[in-house]
Write a protein that holds these residues in place. Structure first.
Motif, mmCIF file in Angstrom:
data_model
loop_
_atom_site.group_PDB
_atom_site.id
_atom_site.type_symbol
_atom_site.label_atom_id
_atom_site.label_comp_id
_atom_site.label_asym_id
_atom_site.label_seq_id
_atom_site.Cartn_x
_atom_site.Cartn_y
_atom_site.Cartn_z
ATOM 1 N N ALA A 250 0.821 -1.217 0.000
ATOM 2 C CA ALA A 250 0.000 0.000 0.000
ATOM 3 C C ALA A 250 0.856 1.268 0.000
ATOM 4 N N ARG A 251 1.810 1.357 0.916
ATOM 5 C CA ARG A 251 2.665 2.554 0.954
ATOM 6 C C ARG A 251 3.525 2.651 -0.290
ATOM 7 N N SER A 252 4.019 1.509 -0.766
ATOM 8 C CA SER A 252 4.853 1.548 -1.972
ATOM 9 C C SER A 252 4.020 1.957 -3.186
ATOM 10 N N ALA A 253 2.732 1.626 -3.215
ATOM 11 C CA ALA A 253 1.850 2.095 -4.295
ATOM 12 C C ALA A 253 1.702 3.614 -4.226
ATOM 13 N N LYS A 254 1.589 4.160 -3.024
ATOM 14 C CA LYS A 254 1.521 5.623 -2.871
ATOM 15 C C LYS A 254 2.820 6.265 -3.374
ATOM 16 N N ALA A 255 3.950 5.656 -3.040
ATOM 17 C CA ALA A 255 5.231 6.180 -3.508
ATOM 18 C C ALA A 255 5.331 6.073 -5.028
ATOM 19 N N ALA A 256 4.809 4.995 -5.599
ATOM 20 C CA ALA A 256 4.831 4.816 -7.053
ATOM 21 C C ALA A 256 4.030 5.916 -7.735
ATOM 22 N N VAL A 257 2.884 6.261 -7.185
ATOM 23 C CA VAL A 257 2.074 7.349 -7.730
ATOM 24 C C VAL A 257 2.864 8.658 -7.673
ATOM 25 N N GLN A 258 3.527 8.909 -6.540
ATOM 26 C CA GLN A 258 4.322 10.129 -6.396
ATOM 27 C C GLN A 258 5.408 10.195 -7.467
ATOM 28 N N LEU A 259 6.120 9.082 -7.672
ATOM 29 C CA LEU A 259 7.197 9.079 -8.665
ATOM 30 C C LEU A 259 6.649 9.253 -10.080
ATOM 31 N N ALA A 260 5.520 8.622 -10.377
ATOM 32 C CA ALA A 260 4.904 8.790 -11.695
ATOM 33 C C ALA A 260 4.523 10.258 -11.910
#
Length: 195
Positions: A81-91
């Motif tokens: 879940a947190r890594s998905a949030k980070a992935a959105v931020q990087l995208a």
């Protein structure tokens, strides 16, 4: 560039989802592994992936300003879940080859894949996880312990049911949720009893 990006599942938010088996089957060398958990989690019970860099979610956006936008970046956390949030931020920052590990370290440990972690006195058995859960539940809601060793699936189902509908006698709901989270962590690394 890693072939992992090409075989992973696209997500609507601009990153890709990676299954633990996909990751385990390929060399990690061309990937930047970024673990977005907190330091205590990184060096805690679930451990971390060999070669992972710790960059807690709260600082990912700032730290990433120095990373190449076209690098293969695989983000990892406890459950995904947190890594998905980070992935959105990087995208959103313009990164073009961002991936998220589905299920995070829970799925990685459950699959029995190698992790780096401080030495434990002993990896618990499924029966010990059940005993711990039931003893804690006994203290929380006066439940009676079971006598037979369960399957991982049965324990997961029990945890899911308790999370969906906590017993009405629970006095400290946030403590009860922490208990369930801790039990899920232990369950993901528990070994089955030798018969």
């Amino acid at each position: 560039m890693s072939s992992l990006f090409d075989v992973s599942t696209p997500h609507a938010s601009g990153y890709r989802e990676v299954d633990v088996r996909q990751l385990a089957a390929l060399p990690l060398a061309p990937l930047s592994l970024v673990d977005v958990r907190e330091p205590a989690e990184f060096d805690g019970l679930l451990g971390h992936l060999e070669g992972a860099q710790l960059v807690p979610l709260a600082v990912v956006r700032n730290v990433a300003t120095g990373w190449p936008r076209d690098a293969d970046v695989l983000l990892v956390c406890r459950s995904g879940a947190r890594s998905a949030k980070a992935a959105v931020q990087l995208a959103e920052l313009g990164f073009t080859r961002v991936m998220n590990l589905c299920g995070g370290m829970l799925a990685w440990n459950t699959a029995g894949l190698p992790v780096v972690r401080p030495p434990l006195l002993a990896v618990p058995t499924l029966g010990q996880v059940l005993d711990n859960l039931l003893a804690s539940l006994h203290r929380a809601v006066a439940a009676e312990p079971a006598s037979s060793a369960p399957s991982r699936e049965a324990l997961t189902a029990l945890l899911d049911a308790l999370q969906a509908a906590p017993p009405p006698a629970v006095r400290d709901l946030s403590g009860f949720e922490r208990l369930l989270r801790d039990c899920r962590d232990l369950l993901s690394i528990a070994r089955t009893e030798a018969r």
